[in-house]
Design an enzyme around this catalytic site. Structure first.
Site, PDB file in Angstrom:
ATOM      1  N   ARG A   1       0.880  -1.181   0.000  1.00  0.00           N
ATOM      2  CA  ARG A   1       0.000   0.000   0.000  1.00  0.00           C
ATOM      3  C   ARG A   1       0.913   1.225   0.000  1.00  0.00           C
ATOM      4  NH1 ARG A   1       2.422   1.800   3.620  1.00  0.00           N
ATOM      5  NH2 ARG A   1       0.839   3.406   3.819  1.00  0.00           N
ATOM      6  N   GLY A   2       0.290   2.410  -0.073  1.00  0.00           N
ATOM      7  CA  GLY A   2       1.090   3.624  -0.251  1.00  0.00           C
ATOM      8  C   GLY A   2       1.193   3.881  -1.743  1.00  0.00           C
ATOM      9  N   ALA A   3       0.960   5.143  -2.133  1.00  0.00           N
ATOM     10  CA  ALA A   3       0.806   5.458  -3.554  1.00  0.00           C
ATOM     11  C   ALA A   3       1.980   4.992  -4.431  1.00  0.00           C
ATOM     12  CB  ALA A   3       0.542   6.960  -3.704  1.00  0.00           C
TER      13      ALA A   3
ATOM     14  N   ARG B   1      -7.204  -0.288  -6.947  1.00  0.00           N
ATOM     15  CA  ARG B   1      -7.517   0.733  -5.926  1.00  0.00           C
ATOM     16  C   ARG B   1      -7.708   2.048  -6.682  1.00  0.00           C
ATOM     17  NH1 ARG B   1      -4.121   1.276  -0.552  1.00  0.00           N
ATOM     18  NH2 ARG B   1      -6.010   2.282   0.186  1.00  0.00           N
TER      19      ARG B   1
ATOM     20  N   GLN C   1      -2.125   2.452  10.013  1.00  0.00           N
ATOM     21  CA  GLN C   1      -0.817   2.479   9.329  1.00  0.00           C
ATOM     22  C   GLN C   1       0.208   3.329  10.087  1.00  0.00           C
ATOM     23  OE1 GLN C   1      -3.763   3.067   7.851  1.00  0.00           O
ATOM     24  NE2 GLN C   1      -3.761   2.582   5.671  1.00  0.00           N
TER      25      GLN C   1
ATOM     26  N   ASP D   1      -1.780  10.912  -2.103  1.00  0.00           N
ATOM     27  CA  ASP D   1      -2.095   9.881  -3.104  1.00  0.00           C
ATOM     28  C   ASP D   1      -2.431  10.495  -4.449  1.00  0.00           C
ATOM     29  OD1 ASP D   1      -2.603   8.524  -0.418  1.00  0.00           O
ATOM     30  OD2 ASP D   1      -2.619   6.873  -1.869  1.00  0.00           O
TER      31      ASP D   1
ATOM     32  N   ASN E   1      -5.176  12.739   0.539  1.00  0.00           N
ATOM     33  CA  ASN E   1      -4.353  11.795   1.320  1.00  0.00           C
ATOM     34  C   ASN E   1      -5.262  11.046   2.290  1.00  0.00           C
ATOM     35  OD1 ASN E   1      -1.720  10.736   2.004  1.00  0.00           O
ATOM     36  ND2 ASN E   1      -1.866  11.837   3.926  1.00  0.00           N
ATOM     37  N   LYS E   2      -4.679  10.174   3.073  1.00  0.00           N
ATOM     38  CA  LYS E   2      -5.431   9.338   4.019  1.00  0.00           C
ATOM     39  C   LYS E   2      -6.419  10.171   4.827  1.00  0.00           C
ATOM     40  CE  LYS E   2      -5.247   5.802   4.369  1.00  0.00           C
ATOM     41  NZ  LYS E   2      -6.190   4.913   3.644  1.00  0.00           N
TER      42      LYS E   2
HETATM   43  O1  MRU Z   1      -4.408   3.382   2.277  1.00  0.00           O
HETATM   44  P1  MRU Z   1      -2.926   3.518   2.181  1.00  0.00           P
HETATM   45  O2  MRU Z   1      -2.194   2.893   3.323  1.00  0.00           O
HETATM   46  O3  MRU Z   1      -2.401   3.057   0.838  1.00  0.00           O
HETATM   47  O4  MRU Z   1      -2.699   5.080   2.262  1.00  0.00           O
HETATM   48  C1  MRU Z   1      -1.412   5.597   2.203  1.00  0.00           C
HETATM   49  C2  MRU Z   1      -1.385   7.068   2.358  1.00  0.00           C
HETATM   50  O5  MRU Z   1      -2.376   7.716   2.540  1.00  0.00           O
HETATM   51  C3  MRU Z   1      -0.049   7.726   2.175  1.00  0.00           C
HETATM   52  O6  MRU Z   1       0.000   8.904   2.920  1.00  0.00           O
HETATM   53  C4  MRU Z   1       0.110   8.078   0.700  1.00  0.00           C
HETATM   54  O7  MRU Z   1      -0.046   6.958  -0.097  1.00  0.00           O
HETATM   55  C5  MRU Z   1       1.391   8.716   0.422  1.00  0.00           C
HETATM   56  S1  MRU Z   1       2.647   7.478   0.304  1.00  0.00           S
HETATM   57  C6  MRU Z   1       4.175   8.070   0.192  1.00  0.00           C
END
Ligand code: MRU
Length: 356
Positions: free
Chosen positions: A51-53, A88, A199, A240, A250-251
């Protein structure tokens, strides 16, 4: 970066097999998982083993490689690309990486396609590492400035995990922190727990601790009072999807932290590689916001007294729950965007100044 003193990346390949660290098991178990088919890659993205962009982009790029290994056929490849993009919806990196792979492979002979696909997926990873390192060097200047004024530990609040586990290495939001630590600047991180998947607690606190960086996990609603008490010097978060006008998606919960930071005059920075910029969407209401299964809210996972991972229900059985995974922070609340090319204002002018 390190886990138990050993250097890792989040994704790599060995003899036509893609390897990932299964993030659904962290911090309790460290498991390296094999991805052997495009379906494995898609599933890893969906269930958030990765996970993470930037990391989901890189996984999708390797997903294209796996699709070719499975069935070197154009129709299968195109269908696989579509499926990977839809695994996603919010992080633009996914589409960016798949489009980059498909453009590179367009018109390539079938006897050369695998080698070229492998090289392109590796290039995406190497480029992300370089970009994240540069984000760190650029963001370091802000931390240094605060430290030079304060001459004491710099307290940084972050949300979710925009750490090395969300990228290939270094992270985005954490990269300036790792660079400051390496330079001997005392830093301490407030890690928002980041409900519902935690996370911040399970990944950000874990990776910072493995690198020897002081950090404290806080419940998501604690940031406001810490800011009022002067215990936050700056915020750095990831994104993201960053719109050309500087709005950042973002999250979920990032927006509320930005509002609190604004009210308390605390700098609020967003760190991103250019693969996260969406130059097309003009209005943030058009960003597809992922809604995940409400079971992520109503159930929690942890270690039982025997040390086994166990999932339990914590909500009333008859209650409804809603699980929106992202929110949008308007550009006006963002102090600056920290990118691989430098720091800019969160605006079209700022972004276009760095990226033509
Ligand atoms: O749902 P996730 O864990 O994929 O969300 C991740 C985030 O929101 C991060 O802040 C984002 O992807 C930036 S990653 C460098």
């Amino acid at each position: 970066m390190k886990i138990e003193g050993k250097e890792y990346r989040t994704i790599w390949s060995e003899n036509n097999i893609v390897k990932i660290i299964d993030q659904t098991k962290l911090p309790h178990q460290f498991i390296i998982k094999d991805l052997q088919t495009v379906n494995d890659a898609m599933n890893a993205i969906k269930v958030m083993e990765v996970r993470g962009a930037p990391l989901i982009g890189a996984t999708a790029a390797y997903g294209i490689v796996l699709a070719i290994i499975e069935n070197n056929d154009q129709t299968f490849l195109k269908k696989s690309a579509e499926n990977l993009i839809s695994s996603r919806p919010t992080a633009i990196n996914l589409k960016w990486a798949v489009d980059r792979m498909m453009n590179r492979l367009s018109g390539v002979n079938s006897d050369k396609i695998l080698e070229i696909a492998f090289n392109e997926a590796k290039d995406i990873c190497e480029e992300d590492i370089k970009f994240c390192e540069n984000i760190g060097l650029n963001g370091l200047k802000i931390i240094e400035e605060i430290y030079n004024k304060k001459k004491d530990t710099v307290n940084i609040l972050t949300h979710c995990n925009a750490g090395w586990l969300a990228t290939i290495n270094w992270g985005t939001a954490t990269s300036p922190i790792y660079h400051a630590h390496k330079k001997g600047i005392p830093v301490h991180v407030w890690a928002d727990e980041t409900r519902p998947r935690n996370q911040g607690a399970n990944l950000t606190s874990y990776e910072l601790t493995e690198e020897g960086i002081k950090n404290t996990i806080i419940a998501d609603n604690t940031g406001g009072i810490l800011m009022q008490r002067g215990e936050v010097d700056m915020c750095i978060v990831g994104t993201d999807r960053t719109l050309a006008n500087g709005d950042v998606c973002n999250k979920v919960g990032t927006y509320l932290k930005a509002l609190a930071a604004h009210d308390n005059n605390i700098p609020f920075y967003v760190a991103l590689p250019s693969s996260t910029i969406d130059w097309n969407i003009k209005d943030h209401k058009d960003i597809p916001i992922e809604e995940r299964n409400s079971e992520e809210l109503s159930h929690v996972e942890g270690l039982d007294e025997k040390g086994d991972i166990k999932k339990i229900q914590i909500y009333p059985k008859k209650s409804k729950a809603m699980n929106l995974a992202f929110d949008v922070t308007p550009a006006k609340y963002v102090t600056g965007l920290i990118t691989e090319k430098g720091i800019c204002e969160a605006s079209e002018k700022g972004l276009k100044g760095l990226f033509k």
